[in-house]
Enzyme design. Structure first.
Site, PDB file in Angstrom:
ATOM      1  N   ASP A 141       1.116  -1.432  -0.125  1.00 26.40           N
ATOM      2  CA  ASP A 141       0.075  -0.030   0.036  1.00 26.40           C
ATOM      3  C   ASP A 141       0.587   1.505  -0.047  1.00 26.40           C
ATOM      4  O   ASP A 141       0.794   2.319  -1.282  1.00 26.40           O
ATOM      5  CB  ASP A 141      -1.202  -0.294   0.928  1.00 26.40           C
ATOM      6  CG  ASP A 141      -1.776  -1.155   1.253  1.00 26.40           C
ATOM      7  OD1 ASP A 141      -2.397  -1.172   0.535  1.00 26.40           O
ATOM      8  OD2 ASP A 141      -1.809  -1.795   2.354  1.00 26.40           O
ATOM      9  N   TRP A 179       5.699 -14.502  -5.388  1.00 25.62           N
ATOM     10  CA  TRP A 179       6.452 -15.842  -5.020  1.00 25.62           C
ATOM     11  C   TRP A 179       6.352 -15.711  -6.469  1.00 25.62           C
ATOM     12  O   TRP A 179       5.806 -17.507  -6.649  1.00 25.62           O
ATOM     13  CB  TRP A 179       5.012 -15.713  -4.548  1.00 25.62           C
ATOM     14  CG  TRP A 179       4.371 -15.331  -3.519  1.00 25.62           C
ATOM     15  CD1 TRP A 179       4.852 -16.070  -2.197  1.00 25.62           C
ATOM     16  CD2 TRP A 179       4.133 -14.339  -2.428  1.00 25.62           C
ATOM     17  NE1 TRP A 179       4.636 -15.319  -0.733  1.00 25.62           N
ATOM     18  CE2 TRP A 179       4.294 -14.162  -1.051  1.00 25.62           C
ATOM     19  CE3 TRP A 179       3.867 -12.865  -3.373  1.00 25.62           C
ATOM     20  CZ2 TRP A 179       4.453 -13.000  -0.133  1.00 25.62           C
ATOM     21  CZ3 TRP A 179       3.791 -11.264  -2.677  1.00 25.62           C
ATOM     22  CH2 TRP A 179       4.225 -11.633  -0.788  1.00 25.62           C
ATOM     23  N   CYS A 181       6.633 -14.970   3.881  1.00 28.35           N
ATOM     24  CA  CYS A 181       5.924 -14.918   4.765  1.00 28.35           C
ATOM     25  C   CYS A 181       6.659 -14.858   6.218  1.00 28.35           C
ATOM     26  O   CYS A 181       6.796 -13.294   7.423  1.00 28.35           O
ATOM     27  CB  CYS A 181       4.418 -15.724   5.344  1.00 28.35           C
ATOM     28  SG  CYS A 181       6.044 -17.437   4.980  1.00 28.35           S
ATOM     29  N   ASP A 211      -8.520 -18.790   2.969  1.00 27.75           N
ATOM     30  CA  ASP A 211      -9.966 -19.403   2.778  1.00 27.75           C
ATOM     31  C   ASP A 211     -10.471 -18.212   2.086  1.00 27.75           C
ATOM     32  O   ASP A 211     -10.992 -16.879   2.497  1.00 27.75           O
ATOM     33  CB  ASP A 211     -11.155 -19.296   4.148  1.00 27.75           C
ATOM     34  CG  ASP A 211     -12.101 -19.668   3.526  1.00 27.75           C
ATOM     35  OD1 ASP A 211     -12.856 -20.200   2.860  1.00 27.75           O
ATOM     36  OD2 ASP A 211     -13.017 -19.917   4.439  1.00 27.75           O
ATOM     37  N   HIS A 249       2.253 -21.079   7.200  1.00 29.42           N
ATOM     38  CA  HIS A 249       2.701 -20.418   7.000  1.00 29.42           C
ATOM     39  C   HIS A 249       2.792 -19.468   8.035  1.00 29.42           C
ATOM     40  O   HIS A 249       2.652 -19.508   9.260  1.00 29.42           O
ATOM     41  CB  HIS A 249       1.545 -18.940   6.939  1.00 29.42           C
ATOM     42  CG  HIS A 249       1.191 -17.842   6.518  1.00 29.42           C
ATOM     43  ND1 HIS A 249       1.912 -16.909   6.295  1.00 29.42           N
ATOM     44  CD2 HIS A 249       0.343 -17.263   7.816  1.00 29.42           C
ATOM     45  CE1 HIS A 249       1.445 -15.734   6.369  1.00 29.42           C
ATOM     46  NE2 HIS A 249       0.461 -15.492   7.326  1.00 29.42           N
ATOM     47  N   ASP A 290       0.187 -10.330  11.370  1.00 30.16           N
ATOM     48  CA  ASP A 290       0.325 -10.449  10.440  1.00 30.16           C
ATOM     49  C   ASP A 290       0.968  -9.907   9.217  1.00 30.16           C
ATOM     50  O   ASP A 290      -0.385  -9.340   8.523  1.00 30.16           O
ATOM     51  CB  ASP A 290      -0.666 -12.002   9.422  1.00 30.16           C
ATOM     52  CG  ASP A 290      -0.028 -12.679   8.690  1.00 30.16           C
ATOM     53  OD1 ASP A 290       1.194 -12.363   8.159  1.00 30.16           O
ATOM     54  OD2 ASP A 290      -0.111 -13.709   8.117  1.00 30.16           O
ATOM     55  N   ASN A 350      -8.658 -23.455  11.835  1.00 33.21           N
ATOM     56  CA  ASN A 350      -8.702 -24.414  11.869  1.00 33.21           C
ATOM     57  C   ASN A 350     -10.072 -24.533  10.427  1.00 33.21           C
ATOM     58  O   ASN A 350     -11.410 -25.198  10.729  1.00 33.21           O
ATOM     59  CB  ASN A 350      -9.995 -23.299  13.039  1.00 33.21           C
ATOM     60  CG  ASN A 350     -10.558 -24.852  14.026  1.00 33.21           C
ATOM     61  OD1 ASN A 350     -10.689 -26.121  13.676  1.00 33.21           O
ATOM     62  ND2 ASN A 350     -11.575 -24.566  15.147  1.00 33.21           N
ATOM     63  N   GLU A 368      -8.203 -30.900  18.035  1.00 38.78           N
ATOM     64  CA  GLU A 368      -9.292 -31.241  16.680  1.00 38.78           C
ATOM     65  C   GLU A 368      -9.527 -33.096  17.079  1.00 38.78           C
ATOM     66  O   GLU A 368      -9.211 -34.205  17.814  1.00 38.78           O
ATOM     67  CB  GLU A 368      -8.045 -31.870  15.719  1.00 38.78           C
ATOM     68  CG  GLU A 368      -7.412 -31.030  14.806  1.00 38.78           C
ATOM     69  CD  GLU A 368      -8.681 -29.783  14.070  1.00 38.78           C
ATOM     70  OE1 GLU A 368     -10.173 -30.181  14.008  1.00 38.78           O
ATOM     71  OE2 GLU A 368      -8.644 -28.579  14.034  1.00 38.78           O
ATOM     72  N   TYR A 415       4.852 -22.713  -2.935  1.00 40.94           N
ATOM     73  CA  TYR A 415       4.166 -21.668  -1.889  1.00 40.94           C
ATOM     74  C   TYR A 415       3.507 -21.781  -1.514  1.00 40.94           C
ATOM     75  O   TYR A 415       2.771 -22.007  -0.060  1.00 40.94           O
ATOM     76  CB  TYR A 415       5.277 -20.732  -1.407  1.00 40.94           C
ATOM     77  CG  TYR A 415       7.020 -20.786  -0.931  1.00 40.94           C
ATOM     78  CD1 TYR A 415       7.303 -21.865   0.110  1.00 40.94           C
ATOM     79  CD2 TYR A 415       7.602 -20.662  -1.814  1.00 40.94           C
ATOM     80  CE1 TYR A 415       8.688 -21.903   0.409  1.00 40.94           C
ATOM     81  CE2 TYR A 415       9.085 -20.504  -1.331  1.00 40.94           C
ATOM     82  CZ  TYR A 415      10.088 -21.318  -0.530  1.00 40.94           C
ATOM     83  OH  TYR A 415      10.635 -21.648  -0.075  1.00 40.94           O
TER      84      TYR A 415
END
Length: 723
Positions: free
Chosen positions: A241, A250, A286, A315, A344, A369, A409, A458, A554
C-alpha cells in the site's frame, strides 16, 4: 551524556547531563545505545541540569516541556509542561501528563539541579524534544526517545515474567520454523533489533505510514496505543500500500533483488530500506515479513514472537472450507482460489485489549500478520487478533479474527474432476488444517507447540462446537469481514495425509492407503517412497493406479508436473500391496531449484467397480545437503574470532555461480557476500573468515550458500562472546 553548550548557549543554562549510560541500563535499552538517551514510558529517569546562577527553590520556577511530532499538543498527549519544583502546569484537557522532582543530591545554591523525570505509562512512543525555560530564557536541552515498557504494570504491554521479557523483547536471535508438519525445519533468524540506527529506522517506519501522511497529529497521538502501533507496523512491513519495507514475490523471477530464501536476518533488510531513502527491499515471503516485523516490535518495546502454522489455510471465499481439485492422473488442478499451504509465518504481540473487554478476557498474545494477503480496513495488514478470541470462535471481534480462524481451523474437501468437468467429492477432512503451531521456546532453541492456544484439540466435541459457532456467525453475516482482495503470499502445499476413503457404496470393502519413506528425501539424491495399499476384502482386487508427482509453489499451487505413472495393480486378500515410487534427481532437479516441496498424489480406481475411486496425497520436503560451521571455542569483544565453513558437492555436476553470505548481530555489521570458485563433483570447499565481535553475550553466526544447482542452503552456529 553531557551536552556542553558554548558560552552564548544561554545566560541561564550552562549544560545538561542526560546520564544516558545509567538511565539506559535501568530502562533495558543499553543494548541499543549508551550515548543516546532511550527511556521506557512509565519509568522515571535522571537528568542533571547546570545553571549559570543559583536556583531558589522557594521563588524560582523552572518550566520544562516535552513534545513529540511536528505539532505537539497537550490535548493529544504529544506535549506536556511541568514545573520544577513540582507544580501542575498542564491544562485540564491534557492527555499525557509528565512530572519532575528535584533530588536531594541537587545543589541549588550552585545552580546544579538533579531531576527525576517521570513519563506517564500512556505517553506516545517516539522521538521527543526536551526544552526548559527560566526567567524568560527558553532553550532546547536534549532529544531523546521513548519506547513501550513491558516492565511497567501500568503499560498495556506489561509482561509479568522476566524470563519472557528477556526472550520476547531483549533477545536478538531467534528461530523461524518452516517445512511441513512432517518435516519441521528450524531456521536461525537474526532479529538484530538493537543494531546501530534501529531506533531511527523504526521511528521512520512509523512516520512513513499512510495514516501519518493523512493526519500526522492524530497518528503521533495514537502511538500511545500498542494496538494501533502494531497495525501500523503490520501494514508498513509490506510494500503493497504505502512503500513499505519489503516487497513480496511468489514467482520465479527475482531479478532486481534477492530471493526471499536468501535472507537470514532483519537488520540488513531494514538498513537497506532506510539507506535507500525508503525503497522497498526485494524480495520477501511470509517468514521474511514476520522476521522483520518481530524486530521492529521488539525494538519499540512490544513483546513479540514469531509463530509458524503448518497446514495453513487461505480461505478466499470465507466459508471455512478449503476445496482442493485433482484430475484422474492424480495431479492437482489450479482452479481453486482456496489453498492449504505447507506453512505460514506470522507474529504474536503481547498487549492488553480493553477495546474488546474490560475484564481482560482477550488480553495476552495477539496475531499480527504483515504478509500482504487481503485488505483490512482498506490496507494490507492483519490484526491484532486475540488468540483467545480465535480459540473461542469469537469471529465478530476486531481485528481480522475470521481470517485467522480459517487459517488454523478450516475444513478441507478434496474433489475429483472428471473429463467432462463434473466433480465428485472424494474426501472431507476436519483435522488437516492448523497443525503443529510452533514458536521458539523461552530461554532455549527448542520448539514449543502452541496449537492448543489457538483451538481445542482436533476431534473433540469442544472443537466442533467452536467451529459450528463460528460458521453460524459467518452464515448469519454478523462477522467483521476483511475486504475482498486476494494475493498469493504463503509458503505451503496441498494437504498431506494418510487417507482412508470409504467408497460410495458402504457395502464395498474399505481401502487403506498410506505413504512411507524408503530413505530421507535429500536434495541432490533420488527420492524413494512407497505407497502401501491394504483392504479388508476377501477377494483379489484389481486397481488402476495413477501417481502424479508435482513441484509445489509456496502458495499451495502446483508449479510443474515432474512425472506421471499409470499402472495396473492387484491387491491380494489379507496382504499389503506395495507400490514403489522413485523420483530421480535428474528428473526433478530443474523443477525444484527454487523450491523444496513436491506433492505425490494417487488416484486409484477399482476396475471391478469404476465408481469406486480413491484419492491419497502426500507431501515431500527435500532436505538440503549439509553446510558445516566451526568456530574457535572462546572469544571476547574486540578480539578476533575464526570461523570455518565446509560444503561438499553431492552431485555429479560442477556447481557454478557459488556465493556465500555471512551475518550475525554483535559479530559483524550487516551482511557480507563472497563469491566462490566453481566446485567440482565430490569436492569440497573450506572457507575461513576472521570476525571481530563488538557485543558480548550469546550470538548467532548465520551462513547462506547458493550456487547454480542449490539455492540458499543455510546453517548457523551459536557463539558465546565474553565482555
Amino acid at each position: 551524556m553531557s551536552l556542553n553548550r558554548p558560552a552564548d548557549y544561554s545566560s541561564v543554562f550552562r549544560s545538561v547531563d542526560l546520564h544516558s549510560n545509567t538511565n539506559n541500563n535501568e530502562h533495558h535499552t543499553s543494548e541499543i545505545s549508551v550515548t543516546e538517551l532511550i527511556v521506557r514510558r512509565g519509568q522515571a529517569f535522571k537528568l542533571t541540569l547546570k545553571l549559570t546562577q543559583p536556583f531558589n527553590l522557594g521563588f524560582d520556577q523552572l518550566i520544562m516541556t516535552v513534545g513529540t511530532g511536528n505539532d505537539p499538543s497537550e490535548d493529544l498527549g504529544t506535549k506536556s509542561r511541568f514545573g520544577v519544583p513540582g507544580r501542575s502546569l498542564h491544562s485540564a484537557s491534557a492527555k499525557a501528563v509528565w512530572k519532575a522532582e528535584v533530588q536531594r543530591t541537587s545543589s541549588p545554591e550552585t545552580g546544579v539541579l538533579v531531576l527525576i523525570i517521570s513519563p506517564p505509562a500512556d505517553a506516545p512512543i517516539g522521538e521527543y524534544t526536551l526544552s526548559a525555560s527560566l526567567k524568560d530564557k527558553e532553550k532546547i536541552l536534549a532529544n531523546f526517545s521513548v519506547l513501550f515498557n513491558p516492565w511497567s504494570s501500568d503499560d498495556w504491554v506489561f509482561l509479568p515474567k522476566e524470563e519472557e521479557r528477556r526472550e520476547y523483547v531483549l533477545n536478538e536471535q531467534g528461530i523461524i520454523y518452516r517445512g511441513s508438519g512432517d518435516y519441521i525445519s528450524p531456521m536461525s533468524w537474526d532479529f538484530g533489533q538493537f543494531e546501530e540506527g534501529m531506533v531511527k529506522i523504526c521511528m521512520m517506519i512509523l512516520d512513513r505510514n499512510i495514516k501519518h501522511w493523512l493526519n500526522p497529529a492524530d497518528d503521533v497521538s495514537a502511538r500511545c496505543n500498542p494496538i494501533y502501533v502494531s497495525r501500523v507496523v503490520s501494514a508498513m512491513v509490506n510494500s503493497s500500500d504505502d512503500g513499505g519495507v519489503v516487497m513480496g514475490n511468489w514467482g520465479n523471477d527475482y531479478s532486481g533483488g534477492l530471493p526471499p530464501t536468501h535472507w537470514s536476518g532483519s537488520y540488513a533488510i531494514l538498513k537497506q530500506w532506510y539507506n535507500s531513502y525508503y525503497r522497498s527491499v526485494r524480495y520477501g515471503q511470509c517468514w521474511v515479513f514476520a522476521g522483520v516485523m518481530c524486530s521492529v516490535m521488539r525494538l519499540l518495546g512490544i513483546p513479540c514472537r514469531v509463530v509458524t502454522n503448518f497446514q495453513s489455510a487461505h480461505d478466499t471465499n470465507k466459508n471455512l472450507t478449503i476445496d482442493n481439485y485433482f484430475n484422474y492422473n492424480g495431479a492437482m488442478e489450479r482452479e481453486s482460489t482456496d489453498s492449504i499451504w505447507n506453512f505460514h509465518v506470522w507474529v504474536e504481540g503481547w498487549m492488553r485489549r480493553p477495546d474488546l473487554a474490560k475484564d481482560g478476557k482477550y488480553d495476552g498474545w495477539q496475531v499480527v500478520d504483515p504478509t500482504p494477503q487481503e485488505k483490512s480496513e482498506g490496507l494490507f495488514c492483519c490484526g491484532p487478533a486475540s488468540v483467545t478470541a480465535i480459540r473461542n470462535g469469537e469471529i465478530d471481534l476486531k481485528y481480522d479474527i475470521p481470517f485467522v480462524f480459517a487459517e488454523v481451523n478450516a475444513d478441507s474437501v478434496s474433489w475429483l474432476v472428471r473429463s467432462d468437468g463434473s466433480r465428485t467429492k472424494i474426501f472431507s477432512d476436519t483435522k488437516t488444517v492448523g497443525q503443529y503451531i510452533s514458536t521458539k521456546a523461552v530461554g532455549s532453541y527448542k520448539r514449543t507447540d502452541i496449537t492448543d492456544t489457538y483451538k481445542y484439540r482436533e476431534g473433540t466435541v469442544e472443537e466442533r462446537k467452536v467451529f459450528a459457532y463460528a460458521l453460524d456467525k459467518i452464515v448469519n453475516g454478523s462477522t467483521m469481514l476483511r475486504d475482498a482482495a486476494g494475493s498469493p503470499d504463503r509458503v505451503s502445499g496441498p494437504a498431506s495425509s494418510m487417507s482412508t476413503v470409504p467408497p460410495p457404496d458402504p457395502s464395498q470393502p474399505q481401502l487403506l492407503i498410506r505413504f512411507e519413506e524408503v530413505s530421507k528425501p535429500e536434495n541432490g539424491k533420488d527420492v524413494n517412497m512407497k505407497m502401501i495399499l491394504s483392504s479388508d476384502s476377501s477377494t483379489t482386487r484389481t486397481f488402476s493406479v495413477n501417481i502424479s508427482v508435482q513441484a509445489m509453489k509456496y502458495t499451495g499451487q502446483p508449479e510443474g508436473n515432474i512425472q506421471t505413472e499409470v499402472t495396473e495393480q492387484k491387491l491380494l486378500p489379507k496382504k499389503d500391496l506395495i507400490v514403489p515410487i522413485k523420483v530421480p534427481f535428474s528428473v526433478y532437479h530443474k523443477y525444484m531449484i527454487q523450491r523444496r516441496t513436491m506433492s505425490i498424489s494417487a488416484v486409484i480406481t477399482d476396475l471391478q467397480n469404476k465408481d469406486n475411486v480413491y484419492l491419497a496425497t502426500d507431501r515431500v520436503v527435500l532436505i538440503n545437503p549439509p553446510l558445516s560451521i566451526t568456530v574457535s571455542k572462546e572469544s571476547k569483544v574486540n578480539q578476533e574470532l575464526t570461523a570455518e565453513m565446509v560444503f561438499m558437492n553431492p552431485i555429479d555436476e560442477t556447481l557454478m555461480d557459488c556465493t556465500m553470505s555471512l551475518s550475525g548481530s554483535g559479530l559483524m555489521i550487516g551482511e557480507e557476500i563472497t563469491n566462490l570458485p566453481n566446485l567440482q563433483p565430490n569436492c569440497r570447499f573450506r572457507v575461513t573468515v576472521v570476525l571481530v565481535p563488538y557485543k558480548s553475550g550469546e550470538r548467532s553466526l548465520l551462513v547462506n550458500f547458493s550456487c547454480s544447482s542449490f539455492r540458499d542452503i543455510k546453517s548457523s552456529c551459536i557463539v558465546n562472546i565474553k565482555p
